[in-house]
Every structure is written in structure tokens, then in C-alpha cells.
Design a protein around this motif. Structure first.
Motif, short mmCIF file in Angstrom:
data_model
loop_
_atom_site.label_atom_id
_atom_site.label_comp_id
_atom_site.label_asym_id
_atom_site.label_seq_id
_atom_site.Cartn_x
_atom_site.Cartn_y
_atom_site.Cartn_z
N GLN A 92 42.17 39.71 54.11
CA GLN A 92 41.23 39.95 53.08
C GLN A 92 40.25 41.57 53.03
OE1 GLN A 92 39.08 36.28 53.29
NE2 GLN A 92 40.24 35.60 51.51
N HIS B 209 36.15 28.58 42.03
CA HIS B 209 34.91 28.74 42.49
C HIS B 209 34.34 30.03 42.26
CE1 HIS B 209 31.34 28.05 45.32
NE2 HIS B 209 31.43 29.29 45.32
N VAL B 210 35.31 31.17 42.38
CA VAL B 210 34.72 32.52 42.18
C VAL B 210 34.64 32.75 40.46
CG1 VAL B 210 35.27 35.14 42.22
CG2 VAL B 210 35.73 33.34 44.26
N LEU B 211 35.57 32.39 39.69
CA LEU B 211 35.48 32.57 38.36
C LEU B 211 34.50 31.61 37.65
CD1 LEU B 211 39.31 32.47 37.55
CD2 LEU B 211 37.95 34.50 37.53
N VAL C 15 39.23 28.43 45.83
CA VAL C 15 38.39 29.83 45.98
C VAL C 15 38.49 30.35 44.60
CG1 VAL C 15 38.48 31.93 46.95
CG2 VAL C 15 38.86 29.84 48.50
N PRO C 16 39.88 30.84 44.20
CA PRO C 16 39.64 31.41 43.00
C PRO C 16 38.98 30.69 41.69
CG PRO C 16 41.81 31.35 43.58
CD PRO C 16 41.14 30.72 44.46
N VAL D 214 34.25 35.40 48.33
CA VAL D 214 35.59 35.23 48.42
C VAL D 214 35.99 34.96 50.05
CG1 VAL D 214 38.08 35.94 48.57
CG2 VAL D 214 36.52 36.33 46.49
N THR E 93 36.73 31.21 51.07
CA THR E 93 37.86 30.91 51.78
C THR E 93 37.58 30.25 53.34
OG1 THR E 93 38.87 32.84 50.76
CG2 THR E 93 39.86 31.94 52.73
#
Length: 326
Positions: A312, A109-111, A106-107, A242, A246
Motif C-alpha cells: 500500500q 468503510h472508506v466510501l 475497507v472500500p 485505508v 486494512t
């Protein structure tokens, strides 16, 4: 004097009668007609939801307390499925693999999505072309993506290792080494980052330019403008990416199953390193016909996703900026 009072009384009585609810428009009837029309328009979705979502969920909840193999009628076993879930070491392995994959995927993918969106935001007329290019992999069927993973990440003659070798780096055995199988799947998941790029690009286009001008006048550089202006204003979209990412990562199945558990995969590649939760659930249901136990696994995953999403959203109240909210 009495005549004047009588006239005033009659006028008042007439006015009250004209504005009484009896003579007012029948808003209740109108609202009922509007509601009925709306329900008729969405009735196909309602029927589909009841048949394909609500009823399967209700029936799977019933199966959690039964032993059912499709061939024989369900047999009530109480909480035995949940007790087996707690004691089953494979469940622990599958859940651990899934959480490990989610925490890293997930991090990343987001970055990557945010970085590409920032680049596209300054691409000018070419942004439309690159938006299409980035989104096209999302149209690839997951089964094809799983096969592509085996071709690109093959430890002997895969394209990725050939590129690394040109730089003097001997790539690992992505598809056979248990230590590198999950990192390889995480890298492959970035293949479908395009949808998140488009969402974040739309959020970036909505940031008022006068805020950037004010920041430049105050002497803020690119990093400070990005940290103090861009990120707060696109944080609602980041939250969506996010949360949805997730949920998707916790349900990782199709690409991994095709690559490591499908009919065409090499059985020697199949090991606990890529046994994700939904794969284990699927195998219990459709390979071993343990539908009661699989239903218990499904509801456990539902509770895990519900808890993580709730955490979250609770954290987002402090870190997500909504314009106009005090």
C-alpha cells in the motif's frame, strides 16, 4: 616594523584563543542534559513498551519453535508449528475469510466515511452536532456491538429485515446463512465509521477555497472539482484511513467472536464462514492451549500485515499527493 608585527601576532593569538572550543559554550553537555530530561519524561512509556509489547513479542517468537500448553514447560519442536500452519486446512479457511472480509470492508468503510465527511463539510453550524453523533458508536464496547448485531440482523424479527420487508424485500438470514454472515458483519462494521469521518472532515477543511473558485471559473462541475481538487488534497488522509482500516480488518475479532463464538451464542450458528484468522489464533491459544502453534499463527499474521502495508505504501507514492513535494 617588528613591533607592529608583534602586536598583530598577539592580537591574532588572543582572538583565536577567545573563539577556541575550550572557551566556547559546552553544547555537548547541554544536549546530554536535554536528552536525559526527555528520556525521563517518556520513561513510563518506555517501561510499559518493554514490559507489555517488546517482551511479549520476543517471548512469542521463542514459543513459535516450542510446544507449550502453560501446564508443562516449553518443549523445543523446531519448525513443526510452521509446517502444521501450512498443512492445516483451518488456517487456509480462516485466512481466506479474513482476506474476503478485508477486501470488501475497507472500500465500503472508506466510501461511507468520505461521503459523510463531504456532507458534513457543507453542514454549517450543525456539523459539530453531527460529528458527535457519528462518533458516538465508536464509544460502544465491541461486546455490546456483537450483541447488537444479533438483534439488528436477526433473520426472523431483526430490525433490518423488518425495514426491508416494508419495501417488499424479504431479507436473508444474516446470522445463520453462511453466505450472508460475512456481508452482515461488513454492514455492521460501518456502525463505527465515525472516527474516519472526523479525520477526513479535518482534511476537507484544510483544502484551500481559492482552488475551488479557480475550478468554478474554469467551468468545472461538482464531480470534476471533487475528482481533481478534493481527492488529491485529502489523499494523505485517505491513505491513513485505508492503511489503518486494512490492519484493523485483518485483525477482526471482538464483534465476530461475541456474536458467533461467545458463551451466549448458539452453537448451531458457529461455522467456518465466520472463522476469521485472529479468532482461530485465539481459540488455539486459549481454548486448546496450543500456545506454540498460536504464536506461529500470530507471527504469520504479522508478516502478512507487514507485506500488505508495504504494498500500500509503495502504491501510494504514485497516487498520493503531498503539497510541496516535487
Amino acid at each position: 616594523m617588528a613591533t607592529n608585527k608583534t602586536i598583530k601576532h598577539r592580537r591574532l593569538h588572543t582572538a583565536q584563543r577567545l573563539i577556541s572550543p575550550v572557551n566556547a559554550p559546552d553544547f555537548t553537555h547541554f544536549h546530554r542534559r536535554q536528552t536525559l530530561s526527555g528520556l525521563l519524561f517518556i520513561s513510563p512509556w518506555i517501561v510499559g513498551f518493554l514490559i507489555f509489547t517488546a517482551w511479549p513479542m520476543i517471548y512469542s517468537a521463542y514459543l513459535t519453535v516450542t510446544d507449550y500448553d502453560v501446564i508443562n514447560a516449553p518443549r523445543y519442536v523446531g519448525a513443526a508449528n510452521f509446517q502444521q500452519l501450512i498443512e492445516d486446512p483451518k488456517t487456509t479457511i480462516a485466512l481466506g475469510n479474513t482476506i474476503f472480509y478485508t477486501v470488501l470492508q475497507v472500500p465500503a468503510h472508506v466510501l461511507v466515511a468520505l461521503g459523510l465527511a463531504l456532507l458534513l463539510n457543507h453542514a454549517g453550524r450543525l456539523s459539530g452536532f453531527f460529528r458527535t453523533i457519528f462518533y458516538l458508536p465508536n464509544m460502544t464496547p465491541p461486546v455490546a456491538t456483537g450483541i447488537l448485531f444479533l438483534l439488528l440482523f436477526n433473520g426472523h424479527n431483526g430490525l433490518l429485515n423488518k425495514v426491508l420487508l416494508r419495501f417488499g424485500i424479504h431479507g436473508p438470514a444474516w446470522t445463520t446463512d453462511p453466505n450472508w454472515q460475512k456481508p452482515g458483519l461488513i454492514l455492521m462494521s460501518l456502525w463505527t465509521v465515525g472516527a474516519s469521518v472526523i479525520i477526513l472532515l479535518a482534511a476537507l477543511r484544510g483544502v484551500p477555497q481559492d482552488l475551488y473558485e479557480s475550478a468554478r471559473i474554469d467551468g468545472a462541475g461538482w464531480w470534476r472539482r471533487t475528482w481533481h481538487v478534493t481527492l488529491p488534497l485529502v489523499s494523505p488522509s485517505l491513505l491513513f484511513v485505508v492503511v489503518s482500516g486494512t490492519i484493523g480488518a485483518l485483525q477482526n475479532f471482538d464483534v465476530t467472536y461475541t456474536a458467533f463464538f461467545g458463551a451466549g451464542s448458539n452453537s448451531s450458528y458457529t461455522n467456518d464462514a465466520v472463522l476469521f484468522y485472529v479468532i482461530y489464533l485465539f481459540r488455539q491459544a486459549f481454548e486448546y492451549l496450543h500456545f506454540g502453534y498460536a504464536s506461529a499463527l500470530a507471527w504469520m499474521l504479522f508478516l502478512v500485515i507487514l507485506a500488505i502495508t508495504g504494498i500500500q505504501l509503495a502504491i501510494s507514492r504514485r497516487v498520493v499527493y503531498y503539497e510541496g513535494r516535487s
